[in-house]
Scaffold this motif. Structure first.
Motif, PDB file in Angstrom:
ATOM      1  N   GLU A 135       8.293 -15.276 -16.647  1.00 31.21           N
ATOM      2  CA  GLU A 135       9.178 -14.753 -15.481  1.00 31.21           C
ATOM      3  C   GLU A 135       9.747 -15.692 -14.671  1.00 31.21           C
ATOM      4  N   PRO A 136      10.998 -15.635 -14.323  1.00 30.47           N
ATOM      5  CA  PRO A 136      11.682 -14.437 -14.303  1.00 30.47           C
ATOM      6  C   PRO A 136      12.725 -14.002 -15.489  1.00 30.47           C
ATOM      7  N   ASP A 137      12.451 -15.129 -16.690  1.00 32.32           N
ATOM      8  CA  ASP A 137      13.273 -14.952 -17.662  1.00 32.32           C
ATOM      9  C   ASP A 137      13.021 -13.698 -18.530  1.00 32.32           C
ATOM     10  N   THR A 139      12.454 -10.733 -17.142  1.00 31.25           N
ATOM     11  CA  THR A 139      13.139  -9.447 -16.656  1.00 31.25           C
ATOM     12  C   THR A 139      14.574  -9.754 -16.645  1.00 31.25           C
ATOM     13  N   HIS A 140      14.997 -11.006 -16.829  1.00 35.39           N
ATOM     14  CA  HIS A 140      16.395 -11.289 -17.258  1.00 35.39           C
ATOM     15  C   HIS A 140      16.779 -10.731 -18.656  1.00 35.39           C
ATOM     16  N   ALA A 141      15.890 -11.041 -19.584  1.00 33.22           N
ATOM     17  CA  ALA A 141      16.082 -10.561 -20.989  1.00 33.22           C
ATOM     18  C   ALA A 141      15.895  -9.115 -21.017  1.00 33.22           C
ATOM     19  N   ARG A 143      16.992  -6.792 -18.659  1.00 37.45           N
ATOM     20  CA  ARG A 143      18.019  -6.359 -18.450  1.00 37.45           C
ATOM     21  C   ARG A 143      19.215  -6.682 -19.250  1.00 37.45           C
ATOM     22  N   LEU A 144      19.367  -7.707 -19.989  1.00 35.98           N
ATOM     23  CA  LEU A 144      19.955  -7.841 -21.122  1.00 35.98           C
ATOM     24  C   LEU A 144      19.900  -7.027 -22.079  1.00 35.98           C
ATOM     25  N   TRP A 186      16.220 -18.990 -25.745  1.00 36.99           N
ATOM     26  CA  TRP A 186      16.473 -18.634 -24.411  1.00 36.99           C
ATOM     27  C   TRP A 186      16.720 -19.832 -23.466  1.00 36.99           C
ATOM     28  N   ASP A 189      16.340 -23.633 -17.455  1.00 40.56           N
ATOM     29  CA  ASP A 189      17.134 -23.595 -16.033  1.00 40.56           C
ATOM     30  C   ASP A 189      18.115 -24.704 -16.017  1.00 40.56           C
TER      31      ASP A 189
END
Length: 189
Positions: A135-137, A139-141, A143-144, A186, A189
Motif C-alpha cells: 500500500e498505497p500502490d 490501491t493505485h493498481a 484503480r488502474l 510497478w 516513488d
C-alpha cells in the motif's frame, strides 16, 4: 391481491433480463408490469419503486459477476489470474450488457455493504498479491485495473472498436500483456 407467481426474486430476474434487452436506464416498474401484463400497483407489494428495482438488479449483477470471477480465478495466479479475471468482466458485459451497466449503478451505503462489491475488491487484491505491491500502490493498481477493464468494455460495447484494425480481441490481449508488465514493474516513488 398479489398475482400468483410474482415474487421479488422473479421480478428482479425479469428486470435484469429486460435490462439486457432494452438497456439498464430504460428499466422501470412500469416496463416490468407491461412484461407481466399486470397493473403497476400489483408490483408495489414486492418493489418500492423503480430505484428499488434498479438497486436489486445491481445487487444481482454484482453477485453473478463475483461468482463467475471466483470460479475463473480458482487455482490461478499472476498473469493467468489477471487475464481470467479481466475476461470474466468482458464476457459478462458482452453477454449481459444491461446487467453489466447495473454493476456501475450507485448504491446507498446499506445496499453497498450488502453487495458483492467487497468480494470483487478482495479478488482484485488477491490477484495483485502475485505482483507483490504494498500500500498505497496496491490501491493505485486496483484503480488502474478497474479503469482499464471498465473503460475498454464500455468503449467496446458502444461500438468504439468495430470499424478499425487490429481486431478488438488482439488489442484486449495486448492490453492485458501491458497491464501484467506494468504490475510486475510497478514504478517506485
Amino acid at each position: 391481491m398479489v398475482r400468483a407467481g410474482l415474487t421479488t426474486e422473479r421480478l428482479v430476474h425479469a428486470g435484469a433480463e429486460l435490462a439486457d434487452e432494452v438497456g439498464f436506464e430504460q428499466v422501470t416498474v412500469s416496463a416490468l408490469a407491461r412484461r407481466f401484463d399486470v397493473k403497476v400497483a400489483s408490483l408495489y407489494s414486492h418493489l418500492k419503486n423503480s430505484q428499488d428495482l434498479k438497486t436489486r438488479i445491481a445487487l444481482l449483477a454484482l453477485e453473478e459477476l463475483a461468482d463467475r470471477a471466483a470460479d475463473a480465478l480458482a487455482g490461478r495466479a499472476g498473469k493467468d489470474a489477471l487475464t481470467a479475471f479481466a475476461d470474466v468482466y468482458r464476457d459478462y458485459a458482452r453477454t449481459h450488457p444491461g446487467r453489466y451497466a447495473a454493476t456501475r449503478h450507485p448504491l446507498d451505503p446499506e445496499a453497498a455493504a450488502a453487495s458483492a462489491g467487497r468480494r470483487h475488491s478482495q479478488m482484485t487484491r488477491a490477484i495483485l498479491r502475485g505482483y507483490d505491491l504494498a500500500e498505497p500502490d496496491e490501491t493505485h493498481a486496483v484503480r488502474l485495473l478497474g479503469s482499464v477493464f471498465h473503460g475498454y468494455v464500455g468503449l467496446e460495447l458502444a461500438g468504439g472498436f468495430s470499424h478499425s484494425a487490429p481486431d478488438s480481441q488482439e488489442s484486449w490481449t495486448r492490453i492485458l500483456d501491458a497491464l501484467d508488465s506494468t504490475l510486475r514493474n510497478w514504478p517506485g516513488d
